[in-house]
Design a protein around this motif. Structure first.
Motif, PDB file in Angstrom:
ATOM      1  N   THR A 101       0.821  -1.220   0.000  1.00  0.00           N
ATOM      2  CA  THR A 101       0.000   0.000   0.000  1.00  0.00           C
ATOM      3  C   THR A 101       0.850   1.264   0.000  1.00  0.00           C
ATOM      4  O   THR A 101       0.479   2.264  -0.607  1.00  0.00           O
ATOM      5  CB  THR A 101      -0.901   0.023   1.261  1.00  0.00           C
ATOM      6  OG1 THR A 101      -1.362  -1.297   1.494  1.00  0.00           O
ATOM      7  CG2 THR A 101      -2.095   0.920   1.055  1.00  0.00           C
ATOM      8  N   THR A 102       1.989   1.233   0.669  1.00  0.00           N
ATOM      9  CA  THR A 102       2.802   2.447   0.802  1.00  0.00           C
ATOM     10  C   THR A 102       4.105   2.369   0.008  1.00  0.00           C
ATOM     11  O   THR A 102       4.930   3.271   0.095  1.00  0.00           O
ATOM     12  CB  THR A 102       3.159   2.691   2.282  1.00  0.00           C
ATOM     13  OG1 THR A 102       3.829   1.515   2.791  1.00  0.00           O
ATOM     14  CG2 THR A 102       1.906   2.930   3.101  1.00  0.00           C
ATOM     15  N   GLU A 103       4.313   1.297  -0.736  1.00  0.00           N
ATOM     16  CA  GLU A 103       5.564   1.152  -1.486  1.00  0.00           C
ATOM     17  C   GLU A 103       5.281   0.896  -2.962  1.00  0.00           C
ATOM     18  O   GLU A 103       4.325   0.194  -3.304  1.00  0.00           O
ATOM     19  CB  GLU A 103       6.396  -0.013  -0.934  1.00  0.00           C
ATOM     20  CG  GLU A 103       6.998   0.262   0.431  1.00  0.00           C
ATOM     21  CD  GLU A 103       7.768  -0.946   0.949  1.00  0.00           C
ATOM     22  OE1 GLU A 103       8.991  -0.853   1.079  1.00  0.00           O
ATOM     23  OE2 GLU A 103       7.121  -1.985   1.197  1.00  0.00           O
ATOM     24  N   ILE A 104       6.133   1.468  -3.817  1.00  0.00           N
ATOM     25  CA  ILE A 104       6.004   1.255  -5.250  1.00  0.00           C
ATOM     26  C   ILE A 104       7.308   0.710  -5.836  1.00  0.00           C
ATOM     27  O   ILE A 104       8.381   0.868  -5.240  1.00  0.00           O
ATOM     28  CB  ILE A 104       5.610   2.552  -5.997  1.00  0.00           C
ATOM     29  CG1 ILE A 104       6.638   3.659  -5.714  1.00  0.00           C
ATOM     30  CG2 ILE A 104       4.197   2.980  -5.635  1.00  0.00           C
ATOM     31  CD1 ILE A 104       6.499   4.868  -6.640  1.00  0.00           C
ATOM     32  N   LEU A 105       7.177   0.070  -6.976  1.00  0.00           N
ATOM     33  CA  LEU A 105       8.329  -0.406  -7.752  1.00  0.00           C
ATOM     34  C   LEU A 105       8.368   0.383  -9.049  1.00  0.00           C
ATOM     35  O   LEU A 105       7.337   0.580  -9.691  1.00  0.00           O
ATOM     36  CB  LEU A 105       8.162  -1.883  -8.111  1.00  0.00           C
ATOM     37  CG  LEU A 105       8.169  -2.924  -7.002  1.00  0.00           C
ATOM     38  CD1 LEU A 105       7.536  -4.214  -7.516  1.00  0.00           C
ATOM     39  CD2 LEU A 105       9.611  -3.199  -6.564  1.00  0.00           C
ATOM     40  N   THR A 106       9.572   0.820  -9.460  1.00  0.00           N
ATOM     41  CA  THR A 106       9.734   1.458 -10.767  1.00  0.00           C
ATOM     42  C   THR A 106      10.837   0.748 -11.539  1.00  0.00           C
ATOM     43  O   THR A 106      11.749   0.161 -10.946  1.00  0.00           O
ATOM     44  CB  THR A 106      10.106   2.955 -10.638  1.00  0.00           C
ATOM     45  OG1 THR A 106      11.359   3.066  -9.926  1.00  0.00           O
ATOM     46  CG2 THR A 106       9.027   3.738  -9.926  1.00  0.00           C
ATOM     47  N   VAL A 107      10.746   0.806 -12.892  1.00  0.00           N
ATOM     48  CA  VAL A 107      11.848   0.325 -13.741  1.00  0.00           C
ATOM     49  C   VAL A 107      12.243   1.457 -14.673  1.00  0.00           C
ATOM     50  O   VAL A 107      11.416   2.281 -15.066  1.00  0.00           O
ATOM     51  CB  VAL A 107      11.469  -0.933 -14.553  1.00  0.00           C
ATOM     52  CG1 VAL A 107      11.337  -2.138 -13.640  1.00  0.00           C
ATOM     53  CG2 VAL A 107      10.194  -0.737 -15.365  1.00  0.00           C
TER      54      VAL A 107
END
Length: 342
Positions: free
Chosen positions: A150-156
């Motif tokens: 909910t509070t963390e994202i992944l980016t590439v």
């Protein structure tokens, strides 16, 4: 100075693909899909996702992010909210400084966007201004984003890096950075396993599928030879994540199936480094690689099937839900397969 750019008439469309009764023997849908409504969209549509049953968030090549509302009572679409130039190169106030918004992900009411400008925005559907902006999140293009928790994202990004961002922390740094070894091959897409959130899949410019275990190390657990050109999207099946789907510029769409243990076949799995073996199209239907995180390629096997073997034009996008697979290609066509597991 801004040049004059010819603007194509791009549109957001809502279609009805009918009911399950109209399928042929091979799962192809034989009923005529119906266009329910559409609306003009400025710029190329780079990504879109439903926020809820009625609202769709759309990312534009102009840098603008728009929420469209689907009015089901009279089958119309309207622009519900717009963040102009959420992504921009130099100055948000100039008439032509927009940078493409390349990815959007929703967890209602929160919306996260990434762009060519290396910027990350956190919006709330009910608020006019961004809740949070990380201006120099990346020095290169961010290609895709997804929620880890909910509070963390992944980016590439375009230099082969996978990053985790904790939105609770005010510092504008990623909490973890993972990267491909050797050539910094651009990563175009990312998805996380719906049940085991430490398992993450990415795809990139070289068509390789990378599986990461974000609990350990900074490199992929597995690098799997896949497509012959850019991999545009990767998706775990949301309710049956032993199945994974990838699509590519090379015109193929692959179904990766780890649900069965298959008899001994040559393995194309290469641990933690770039592989030299190449998976030719003649071997696609052989079982090829191990279950997602298996370190012993002889234990388990994976079956790979190209679901559109005669396709030549790029498969740009796919989505999967239950027994249905939907994908769009450069033939300006949308395909529906309703019997994935038949």
């Amino acid at each position: 100075k801004c040049g004059i750019v010819s603007v194509q008439d791009n549109r957001i469309s809502i279609w009805s693909a009918g009911d399950l009764g109209n399928t042929g023997l091979n799962g192809e849908y034989h009923g005529e899909p119906r266009l329910l409504c559409d609306i003009q969209h400025n710029g190329d549509v780079m990504d879109m996702q439903f926020l809820d049953q009625e609202r769709i968030v759309v990312a534009s090549s102009t840098g603008t992010v728009t929420i469209f509302r689907h009015h089901q009572n009279n089958q119309t679409l309207s622009a519900n909210h717009r963040w102009d130039k959420a992504h921009y190169h130099v100055d948000q106030d100039t008439s032509c400084g927009g940078a493409a918004c390349t990815g959007v992900v929703c967890n209602n009411p929160e919306i996260v966007t990434v762009g060519e400008d290396g910027r990350i925005n956190l919006f709330r559907a009910d608020q006019k201004d961004a809740v949070r902006t990380i201006d120099n999140a990346d020095s290169s293009t961010l290609h895709a984003v997804t929620f880890l928790r909910t509070t963390e994202i992944l980016t590439v990004n375009s230099i082969g890096q996978l990053k985790i961002w904790d939105l609770r922390h005010q510092r504008n740094e990623p909490s973890q950075i993972f990267s491909l070894a050797g050539d910094r091959v651009p990563l175009h897409c990312v998805d996380r396993h719906p049940n085991q959130q430490h398992i993450v899949a990415t795809g990139g410019q070289d068509g390789m599928l990378s599986i990461w275990d974000i609990r350990q190390g900074t490199m992929p657990v597995s690098l799997l030879n896949a497509h012959e050109a850019e991999m545009w999207e990767v998706h775990f099946h949301p309710s049956d994540p032993d199945h994974l789907f990838t699509c590519s510029e090379d015109g193929s769409l692959w179904h990766w199936d780890t649900s069965t243990n298959v008899s001994e076949k040559p393995s194309f799995l290469h641990q933690g480094g770039r592989s030299t073996a190449y998976l030719s199209h003649s071997t696609i239907n052989q079982s090829v690689v191990s279950a997602w995180l298996s370190n012993d390629p002889t234990k388990d096997r994976m079956e790979i099937t190209n679901l559109i073997p005669n396709q030549t034009l790029s498969v740009n996008s796919l989505d999967v839900l239950g027994p249905c697979l939907v994908y769009g290609t450069d033939a300006e066509a949308i395909y529906v397969n309703r019997q994935l597991f038949a």
